[in-house]
Write a protein that holds these residues in place. Structure first.
Motif: not given
Length: 282
Positions: A201, A203, A241, A260
């Motif tokens: 990820t 994020s 993300d 996500c």
């Protein structure tokens, strides 16, 4: 005795006093003595050419027997050596096959239990061994255990489920591991659009891809689909993300970034366990 076997000889005996030598013919007396012919005393009975030939034949026969015995001894030695090597090879192959069989069969068993197996020899053999194992439902590969979830969940929820099972979303460290996962997904994908979350990820910071253990993505080991990642925001303003994999027809390059929040299936990963088992062969 025939006449041919007699040798005639004339011996003269002289008359005279003791210690005197006679010289006149009048003092000489003639006597006829017959001497029969005999064999040379130096020649022993049976010491002829036939006996020599017999001894030579016996010597040759003994030499032949000695050569044959030597050849037989060498042949037996070579055969024994080859047999020993064959037995050792078979034992090695048997042990390797047994370990592979145990690795497959140990999945789903509890540590420190007893396994009863059909063994090719040595009945009632009991021994303690340690073998890698994966729990029931997990698949073993390269020292790790993998669980392919069949339920769709968001990336965060999928990760929580993996943690509850003692693992985490998968971290891919090599092309071999990626190939293994891609091949397994080809079997498990029910639809062309099926995707499986992996533990990658960005994020926290857009473009900085991190694995779930906090390590950065190695740019030498990336398996993005063509055009990915693209952080598409059409469906989710927050962008894409989290990473999933599972493209139909793709063997290796099958990563794609996605929202996500999307409910995808997932791949959990954890280290294999090593348990002590008592094995009984019957």
């Amino acid at each position: 005795m025939t006449e041919a076997d007699v040798v005639y000889s004339d011996i003269k005996f002289g008359k005279g006093k003791t210690n005197e030598i006679t010289s006149s013919s009048a003092d000489t007396t003639y006597s006829e003595v017959k001497i029969s012919k005999t064999k040379d005393p130096a020649v022993l009975p049976g010491d002829d050419s036939n006996e020599s030939k017999t001894e030579s034949s016996l010597t040759v026969a003994l030499l032949v027997v000695a050569v044959l015995l030597a050849a037989a001894t060498i042949a037996l030695g070579v055969t024994f050596n080859r047999s020993t090597q064959t037995i050792q090879l078979l034992q090695k192959l048997q042990d390797e096959a047994l370990k592979r069989n145990l690795t497959d069969r140990l999945c789903g068993t509890e540590p420190n239990n007893t396994l009863t197996l059909m063994c090719p020899k040595d009945p009632e053999v009991k021994r303690n061994e340690t073998y890698p194992r994966c729990e029931e439902g997990w698949e073993h590969n390269g020292g790790k255990c993998y669980l392919f979830s069949t339920n769709g969940s968001s990336w965060e929820k999928s990760r929580d489920e993996c943690k509850q099972l003692g693992g985490d979303l998968v971290k891919i460290d090599s092309r071999e591991e990626q190939g293994f996962l891609a091949e397994r997904l080809r079997v498990k994908m029910e639809r062309a659009e099926d995707k499986f979350w992996i533990g990658l990820t960005d994020s926290k910071n857009e473009g900085d891809w991190l694995w779930v253990d906090g390590s950065p993505l190695d740019r030498n080991w990336t398996f993005w689909r063509s055009g990915e990642p693209d952080n598409w925001k059409e469906k989710d303003p927050d962008g894409e993300d989290c990473v999933a994999m599972g493209e139909t027809g793709k063997i290796i390059e099958s990563w794609t970034d996605g929202s996500c929040k999307t409910e995808y299936k997932s791949i959990c990963e954890k280290e294999e366990e090593v348990g002590l088992y008592t094995i009984t062969c019957v």
